[in-house]
Design a protein around this motif. Structure first.
Motif, PDB file in Angstrom:
ATOM      1  N   PRO A   1      22.500  14.403 -32.695  1.00 20.88           N
ATOM      2  CA  PRO A   1      21.664  15.343 -31.793  1.00 20.88           C
ATOM      3  C   PRO A   1      22.567  15.877 -30.728  1.00 20.88           C
ATOM      4  CG  PRO A   1      19.992  13.825 -31.811  1.00 20.88           C
ATOM      5  CD  PRO A   1      20.944  13.697 -32.886  1.00 20.88           C
ATOM      6  N   ALA A   2      23.176  14.479 -30.337  1.00 19.43           N
ATOM      7  CA  ALA A   2      24.062  14.095 -28.563  1.00 19.43           C
ATOM      8  C   ALA A   2      25.565  14.630 -28.457  1.00 19.43           C
ATOM      9  CB  ALA A   2      23.684  12.766 -28.615  1.00 19.43           C
ATOM     10  N   MET A   3      25.820  15.155 -29.896  1.00 18.23           N
ATOM     11  CA  MET A   3      27.770  16.070 -29.762  1.00 18.23           C
ATOM     12  C   MET A   3      27.595  17.133 -28.579  1.00 18.23           C
ATOM     13  SD  MET A   3      27.921  16.007 -33.942  1.00 18.23           S
ATOM     14  CE  MET A   3      26.150  16.959 -34.196  1.00 18.23           C
TER      15      MET A   3
ATOM     16  N   LEU B   1      30.922   9.430 -41.006  1.00 22.43           N
ATOM     17  CA  LEU B   1      30.662   9.562 -42.289  1.00 22.43           C
ATOM     18  C   LEU B   1      30.976  11.321 -42.822  1.00 22.43           C
ATOM     19  CD1 LEU B   1      26.868  10.289 -41.442  1.00 22.43           C
ATOM     20  CD2 LEU B   1      27.563   9.252 -42.923  1.00 22.43           C
ATOM     21  N   ILE B   2      32.010  11.177 -41.683  1.00 20.88           N
ATOM     22  CA  ILE B   2      32.852  12.732 -42.274  1.00 20.88           C
ATOM     23  C   ILE B   2      34.644  12.788 -42.543  1.00 20.88           C
ATOM     24  CG2 ILE B   2      31.328  14.690 -41.302  1.00 20.88           C
ATOM     25  CD1 ILE B   2      33.527  15.149 -39.286  1.00 20.88           C
TER      26      ILE B   2
ATOM     27  N   PHE C   1      28.630  20.940 -35.916  1.00 19.36           N
ATOM     28  CA  PHE C   1      27.517  21.125 -35.138  1.00 19.36           C
ATOM     29  C   PHE C   1      26.228  20.766 -35.933  1.00 19.36           C
ATOM     30  CE2 PHE C   1      25.266  19.471 -31.004  1.00 19.36           C
ATOM     31  CZ  PHE C   1      25.177  19.626 -31.177  1.00 19.36           C
TER      32      PHE C   1
ATOM     33  N   MET D   1      26.087  20.688 -39.207  1.00 21.17           N
ATOM     34  CA  MET D   1      26.381  19.825 -40.468  1.00 21.17           C
ATOM     35  C   MET D   1      25.960  18.471 -39.894  1.00 21.17           C
ATOM     36  SD  MET D   1      29.229  22.079 -42.798  1.00 21.17           S
ATOM     37  CE  MET D   1      28.425  21.053 -43.743  1.00 21.17           C
ATOM     38  N   CYS D   2      26.233  18.134 -39.165  1.00 26.82           N
ATOM     39  CA  CYS D   2      25.971  16.652 -38.700  1.00 26.82           C
ATOM     40  C   CYS D   2      25.150  16.190 -37.304  1.00 26.82           C
ATOM     41  CB  CYS D   2      27.820  16.550 -38.101  1.00 26.82           C
ATOM     42  SG  CYS D   2      29.175  16.499 -38.738  1.00 26.82           S
ATOM     43  N   LYS D   3      23.976  17.101 -37.136  1.00 26.98           N
ATOM     44  CA  LYS D   3      23.449  16.997 -37.099  1.00 26.98           C
ATOM     45  C   LYS D   3      22.364  16.051 -36.701  1.00 26.98           C
ATOM     46  CE  LYS D   3      20.145  21.021 -36.823  1.00 26.98           C
ATOM     47  NZ  LYS D   3      21.016  21.511 -39.035  1.00 26.98           N
ATOM     48  N   ALA D   4      21.769  15.937 -37.803  1.00 28.04           N
ATOM     49  CA  ALA D   4      20.467  15.042 -38.527  1.00 28.04           C
ATOM     50  C   ALA D   4      21.416  13.619 -38.015  1.00 28.04           C
ATOM     51  CB  ALA D   4      20.263  15.186 -39.830  1.00 28.04           C
ATOM     52  N   ALA D   5      22.782  13.841 -37.851  1.00 25.06           N
ATOM     53  CA  ALA D   5      23.129  11.923 -37.513  1.00 25.06           C
ATOM     54  C   ALA D   5      23.318  11.967 -36.389  1.00 25.06           C
ATOM     55  CB  ALA D   5      24.292  11.663 -38.221  1.00 25.06           C
TER      56      ALA D   5
ATOM     57  N   HIS E   1      32.664  10.838 -49.279  1.00 21.89           N
ATOM     58  CA  HIS E   1      32.693  11.925 -48.770  1.00 21.89           C
ATOM     59  C   HIS E   1      33.699  13.053 -48.258  1.00 21.89           C
ATOM     60  CE1 HIS E   1      28.586  12.539 -51.370  1.00 21.89           C
ATOM     61  NE2 HIS E   1      28.834  11.192 -50.773  1.00 21.89           N
TER      62      HIS E   1
ATOM     63  N   GLU F   1      29.570   6.309 -35.614  1.00 28.19           N
ATOM     64  CA  GLU F   1      28.117   6.152 -37.307  1.00 28.19           C
ATOM     65  C   GLU F   1      28.956   7.862 -37.366  1.00 28.19           C
ATOM     66  OE1 GLU F   1      24.710   6.285 -36.761  1.00 28.19           O
ATOM     67  OE2 GLU F   1      24.829   4.933 -38.645  1.00 28.19           O
TER      68      GLU F   1
ATOM     69  N   GLY G   1      35.477   7.693 -46.558  1.00 27.48           N
ATOM     70  CA  GLY G   1      34.794   7.114 -47.914  1.00 27.48           C
ATOM     71  C   GLY G   1      34.599   8.237 -48.355  1.00 27.48           C
TER      72      GLY G   1
END
Lengths: 165, 165, 165, 165, 165, 165
Positions: free
Chosen positions: F141-143, F49-50, F133, F135-139, F55, F45, F53
């Motif tokens: 956190p387990a990256m 997002l990055i 990390f 910029m995406c951690k809200a989506a 964005h 997901e 679409g």
């Protein structure tokens, strides 16, 4: 006039007494080295803590060494009229003086450049001493840092300089 | 065992002798103030240059004051185990001592926070002294920085502390 | 006496005319917001390059935005008598003005703290403008940055302030 | 195609519109100088405070000068695509314009290097203006910074450049 | 629309896809802790050099620990949209894994504040790994840093979070 | 003795196991280039997002690129025994790998100088990954950040080096 001549000796002020960064654009690139020293004295108990027993292999001096090396690299950020420099060597060493309950910090800075590196060497020594203070202050808040001075300078137009002992 | 106890007194080392940033999360927010002092001594001619005549209004002390204030704010970047702090006041002052041909630098740091500010005060004094050295080194490379110590501490669990004179 | 009163209005000088960091230790923690703006004007060709065609989606504004945000966080390192602050929000926006061939930069800074954040907002705007200058200087070295000022301030003892238009 | 050619003029974007640090590895080391200027205008009362009376010898301009010099050295940390440089000279000067109630700030940056120093000169001017703003904002929050531009550039492949007056 | 909702999940972009520092002004001050880990693997010979023999008490891990602690404090300067924070505890530890010829680095960051500290913990781990790389690269230039991730987060609205193993 | 020889291979320790900045004063100035890579993997997901679409033109990669470039310039401030360098080129690129839901970050650093730039290239990659990390951690956190290594080195006495694939 005398005062004007004297003012000229303070290369970091212009003729109006304003802060002046010396223009080193035309100075030759030469190999330059400076060494400096400083001391931190502490009470007997604290001196024992960092020099003897199980923890004499601890990180106290390692942390202070790194802090001193890093500070030399930050010198032009700390001291307003210093030029940014590309140090090619920074060394920080510690000698414990059990008679006087003090640690002697020495530093060496070197580069090939247009200006001397004694401020970098003095900054390394000062921040290494401050770091030792920080690490020991819970044991002795009354420590004193002293004897910070340049030992030797080499290179550049003015050649070799050595502190009188 | 004795050695272990002693090690415990060095709050900046853990039980393995490794660098340890003290955990201040649970400490109360209190108003804390620290003052510190240091000296730079120079030859007679250089002392006259910065304290008398046409240039006594020059930028020498202004530059050193700014350097000291800025350095207090950089303390946690310079000293590895210091906590980042939000200083609410930094003051750096200079007194000239014509008898001993030295400048006395004093500093005051203050905040409402969880840890003391003596390292910030000592850093302000040290960098102000280094800046005076830098500005005068063309006139006297043999200057010495000395007498750097904490004068007073206020606030926090340990309360008021004052250096013995 | 008049001069003394006037001097008192310059809170960043003490009674001797020396640099003075205002003591905010006793000031209340309140929510504070400041907004600021600035402009960079350029020749027609350069304005077209960054606002139209294939590259209008390029990184020009993204780079300037990041530079402005980062600069707001560095404010107390850049401006000697500013207090270190913990900004809780920084925003930098760009509006292109095709009539005047200029970009308008606006910023907003916010925190809960003891002192205002207009210097942070002005620093964000200034460095964002400088970054736009840097990115476009190969196309137009004669650009001009202008109109940098505070738009609004909210919070603290002095309450709401708004620039007259 | 036109757009592509235009994009090529923005040396700080690559062909995809992405941020691009120009590769200066192969550029010759030459002596380079840049000068820049900026202005801060204020109300009459504030202008008087910093230019006349007892405090005209105060630290206001000294602090702004130091801030400007230090900022020039931080340029590559503030502006993302600027190269780190070793400035050999930074100068910041102030002229008071009593007719327009404004202070004119000029800067000069110089080095022997592979890239121009106009961004450093502009950064020095900008931060010196911001520091003047900070020191006077209690007296006049409506000041405006304007007229920031490059005056001259010398050295490098493009040779001498001068702003049209 | 789905895309818009998804974009909302990327809190660091606004609705235009522009960089956005999250506004934490209204968030509660709570105690927050994060832990992270990372690994650096090396050839057998290099692993032996730093873990056995005369030099296992050397400064290798002390230098990397200090670098990691210092980096945590610089997090908001390194990562553009991170808020400046006042860490009240940073800890960096090393475990040697002789089976896999790798060093495991773990970090813990803590404060009472308005936003989480996992980026600080990740930065500490990353820079400690980079420092180990730097110190060993003469012996093995083919080392690899891997497995950098958050282990646990505590505090704040989202409460306890733990990486699945 | 074997242990001593081995220690000699760790150029960043002296014969006492103490941190040692290598003296590069006498090394030749040559053109040096290094490239490095790293990866960040995330859930499906977040990857969508990055990369897709509305964005996908957002600032995510622009912010990470700038952070990586800026970090390369800060390398000697982050890694204690690294020399200050004047990078003449830093480049950071991103490739999205939809099969493995990961982003590959590559960097290139270059200068004419006395020491290699692989640490700068690794630092650029690491901080770019950390910024992704953040910029995406809200989506997610387990990256995980992994595969950070040097790809190639050119220049200097040791000549060309390439990672085995």
């Amino acid at each position: 006039m005398t005062t004007t001549n004297q003012a000229a000796e303070l290369s970091h002020l212009n003729q109006h007494g304003e802060a002046n960064m010396v223009d080193v654009t035309e100075k030759a690139m030469t190999s330059r080295t400076a060494t400096a020293q400083g001391f931190i004295s502490m009470n007997n108990e604290t001196f024992e803590l960092i020099t003897t027993g199980k923890h004499k292999k601890g990180d106290v001096f390692a942390v202070a060494r790194i802090a001193g090396i890093q500070a030399a690299k930050k010198c032009s950020d700390l001291i307003p009229l210093c030029h940014p420099l590309m140090l090619s060597k920074v060394q920080v060493d510690f000698t414990t003086d059990s008679e006087n309950k003090q640690v002697k910090v020495t530093s060496l800075c070197r580069l090939t450049g247009q200006t001397g590196v004694e401020m970098e060497a003095l900054t390394a020594v000062s921040v290494a001493c401050l770091t030792l203070f920080d690490m020991c202050k819970a044991a002795d808040p009354a420590m004193e840092i002293h004897g910070i001075k340049v030992l030797t300078k080499e290179g550049g137009k003015s050649g070799q300089w050595q502190a009188s002992s």
